[in-house]
Write an enzyme that holds these catalytic residues in place. Structure first.
Site, PDB file in Angstrom:
ATOM      1  N   CYS A  11       6.696  44.034   2.770  1.00  0.00           N
ATOM      2  CA  CYS A  11       6.747  43.814   1.335  1.00  0.00           C
ATOM      3  C   CYS A  11       7.816  44.651   0.654  1.00  0.00           C
ATOM      4  O   CYS A  11       8.240  45.683   1.163  1.00  0.00           O
ATOM      5  CB  CYS A  11       5.414  44.179   0.683  1.00  0.00           C
ATOM      6  SG  CYS A  11       4.014  43.270   1.312  1.00  0.00           S
ATOM      7  N   GLY A  37      10.573  40.734   2.556  1.00  0.00           N
ATOM      8  CA  GLY A  37       9.487  39.752   2.598  1.00  0.00           C
ATOM      9  C   GLY A  37       9.960  38.410   2.078  1.00  0.00           C
ATOM     10  O   GLY A  37      10.419  38.325   0.936  1.00  0.00           O
ATOM     11  N   ASN A 112       3.137  47.675  -0.921  1.00  0.00           N
ATOM     12  CA  ASN A 112       3.848  47.529   0.345  1.00  0.00           C
ATOM     13  C   ASN A 112       3.150  48.477   1.311  1.00  0.00           C
ATOM     14  O   ASN A 112       3.028  49.654   1.021  1.00  0.00           O
ATOM     15  CB  ASN A 112       5.315  47.945   0.118  1.00  0.00           C
ATOM     16  CG  ASN A 112       6.112  48.092   1.405  1.00  0.00           C
ATOM     17  OD1 ASN A 112       7.044  48.877   1.481  1.00  0.00           O
ATOM     18  ND2 ASN A 112       5.759  47.336   2.427  1.00  0.00           N
ATOM     19  N   GLY A 113       2.684  47.948   2.429  1.00  0.00           N
ATOM     20  CA  GLY A 113       2.001  48.805   3.392  1.00  0.00           C
ATOM     21  C   GLY A 113       0.759  48.136   3.906  1.00  0.00           C
ATOM     22  O   GLY A 113       0.509  46.955   3.630  1.00  0.00           O
ATOM     23  N   TYR A 252      16.225  49.809  10.977  1.00  0.00           N
ATOM     24  CA  TYR A 252      16.385  48.372  10.750  1.00  0.00           C
ATOM     25  C   TYR A 252      15.960  47.871   9.366  1.00  0.00           C
ATOM     26  O   TYR A 252      16.659  47.065   8.763  1.00  0.00           O
ATOM     27  CB  TYR A 252      15.607  47.601  11.825  1.00  0.00           C
ATOM     28  CG  TYR A 252      15.569  46.111  11.619  1.00  0.00           C
ATOM     29  CD1 TYR A 252      16.720  45.337  11.771  1.00  0.00           C
ATOM     30  CD2 TYR A 252      14.387  45.455  11.262  1.00  0.00           C
ATOM     31  CE1 TYR A 252      16.697  43.970  11.568  1.00  0.00           C
ATOM     32  CE2 TYR A 252      14.361  44.084  11.068  1.00  0.00           C
ATOM     33  CZ  TYR A 252      15.515  43.338  11.215  1.00  0.00           C
ATOM     34  OH  TYR A 252      15.484  42.000  11.014  1.00  0.00           O
TER      35      TYR A 252
END
Ligand code: SF4
Length: 479
Positions: A11, A37, A112-113, A252
């Site tokens: 996310c 995302g 996010n997570g 990345y």
């Protein structure tokens, strides 16, 4: 664009307070965070009286480039979210930000997570009578906020977050403010920016750059920030625990033009490549990156090895969502569609291919065959991270452990499968040297490196407390 043979960040979040075009800025921010995302996007705004929301499955540009949509999102404050799901199926009801009416008024929330005790909490909440509308673990936080007896929005939010474990960079919007929180270990990123006096929050600095906003600083591990017209207020309700930021963001996930922890991701990736060249020199004539994500590390490798850097592989940037398919057959097909070897560059040469990571190995296998078919006399693969051997439980989509090439093969077997003359990975110590972090034998590591080491920095309640990485991965598959 999306690569089926890479780990996938789940996310991206964005928020702005005190700008009359809050929705338009949020859409721009989400567009810059699209790499985090691609499955769904959502925006919630507040105009001083009402909340407005638009959420959709698909890319930001598919649903938010239309003026009618932006006009229907008026207000001076907005938060937005892009997602690819790990927890929660790809359904519209799971698309964030989620919104709920509480006793104190409306609150929108996105994160996010991944919460590692979300299932346990959810079971407890359902037993207590809570009705869940989504399968997203963000909704667990909403129910915990609703249950809290604390007097203010921020105190209720903190109260709720004291019960959750795992990784989150969270963003929320109430009638009075936007809020940003990083979990006590700061596993996922969140930064503060400013645009003409309007405070902003974003997963990465590239979301600030797209609209010419200033980067102010990172939200710290365990910090809660409250952004209003008066600027940013900061509180640290979780003490000052040692940070364990996701080291894979450097490898990345993050965009190379972003700053992470004050460091340029691009420069760190070049350093990673240079470390790789020092640790694992290959007998080669040219250095070829696996585009796009292997490019900065390959530049660093070529500079340190004093070898020519050549674009021996060309990537087709127009391969889109049509090929986001889970079957192995399509994945193999996707590789051929995405890359082509540049015969004029690689023919008759000893090539060292540099990639950022190897997950399943399907992409690497096809690419190596392509480079050989284009006339390379030798192909050596150098990987700018340690072997990815364990699943991530912190908001990154990892294949089950059995599908990770490095989890079931030694170096020699991997080289044989991929079809290279030699294969080497960067060591974990080398990665730490490149990111400028404390060495792994230091008392408190500075990063989460669990997908390489199996050393998970939190209790994984839903995945078997204290279990080995093998057990954890098995339990993960069972979910
Ligand atoms: Fe990042 Fe790997 Fe840790 Fe997940 S397990 S947070 S991908 S370092």
């Amino acid at each position: 664009m999306f690569d089926a043979d890479k780990l996938r960040e789940e996310c991206g979040v964005f928020g702005i307070y005190g700008n009359d075009e809050a929705a338009a800025h949020t859409v721009l921010g989400l567009h810059a965070l699209q790499h985090r995302g691609q499955e769904a996007a959502g925006v919630v705004t507040f105009d001083g009286r009402l909340f407005h929301s638009h959420r959709a499955l698909g890319l930001v540009g598919d649903h938010f480039s239309n003026e009618t949509v932006i006009d229907a999102l008026p207000g001076h404050a907005a938060i937005g979210h892009v997602r690819y799901s790990t927890a929660g199926a790809p359904l519209l009801r799971n698309v964030q930000p989620l919104f709920a009416d509480f006793a104190f008024g409306g609150l929108a929330l996105g994160h996010n997570g991944n919460l590692t005790n979300a299932l346990t909490l959810r079971r407890q909440l359902v037993e207590q009578g809570c009705l869940f509308q989504s399968t997203s673990d963000t909704e667990v936080i909403i129910h915990l906020i609703a249950r809290s007896r604390q007097p203010t929005v921020v105190e209720r939010l903190i109260d709720a977050l004291r019960e959750v474990q795992g990784a989150y960079a969270l963003i929320a919007l109430s009638a009075d403010a936007i809020y940003g929180v990083r979990d006590p270990l700061g596993i996922r990123p969140l930064v503060i920016g400013e645009l003409e006096g309007a405070p902003m929050l974003a997963s990465e600095t590239c979301a600030l750059d797209i609209m010419g906003a200033q980067f102010v600083r990172d939200v710290e591990a365990g910090e809660v920030v409250i952004a209003t017209r008066d600027g940013i207020e900061s509180i640290r309700p979780f003490g000052t625990p040692a940070q364990r930021f996701c080291i894979f963001e450097y490898v990345y996930f993050a965009r190379p033009d972003s700053l992470v922890d004050g460091q340029s991701v691009y420069e760190v990736r070049k350093q990673i490549g240079a470390e790789l060249a020092r640790e694992a020199a290959a007998p080669a004539d040219i250095v070829v990156p696996v585009p796009d994500s292997g490019v900065p590390a390959a530049i660093g490798y070529a500079q340190a090895a004093n070898l020519p850097f050549e674009l021996g592989l060309i990537r087709n940037h127009y391969v889109g969502r049509t090929f986001i398919e889970p079957s192995d057959r399509i994945r193999h097909l996707g590789v051929r569609l995405k890359h082509n070897a540049n015969r004029s560059t690689v023919a008759g040469k000893r090539v060292v291919l540099v990639d950022d990571s190897i997950v399943r190995g399907t992409t690497s296998t096809k690419i190596v065959a392509m480079v050989r078919n284009a006339g390379a006399t030798e192909v050596h693969m150098r990987v700018a991270s340690p072997p990815t051997m364990h699943s991530c439980f912190y908001g990154v989509d990892t294949p089950e452990r059995a599908q990770l090439l490095a989890a079931r093969n030694d170096l020699e077997a991997m080289a044989r499968i991929i079809g290279v003359d030699s294969l080497e990975f960067l060591s974990l110590d080398g990665l730490y040297r490149a990111v400028g972090g404390r060495r792994r034998d230091a008392v408190q590591p500075q990063y989460c490196d669990a997908c390489f080491s199996g050393d998970y920095p939190t209790v994984l309640e839903d995945f078997g407390l204290g279990g080995s990485a093998d057990q954890l991965s098995l339990m993960f598959e069972d979910r």
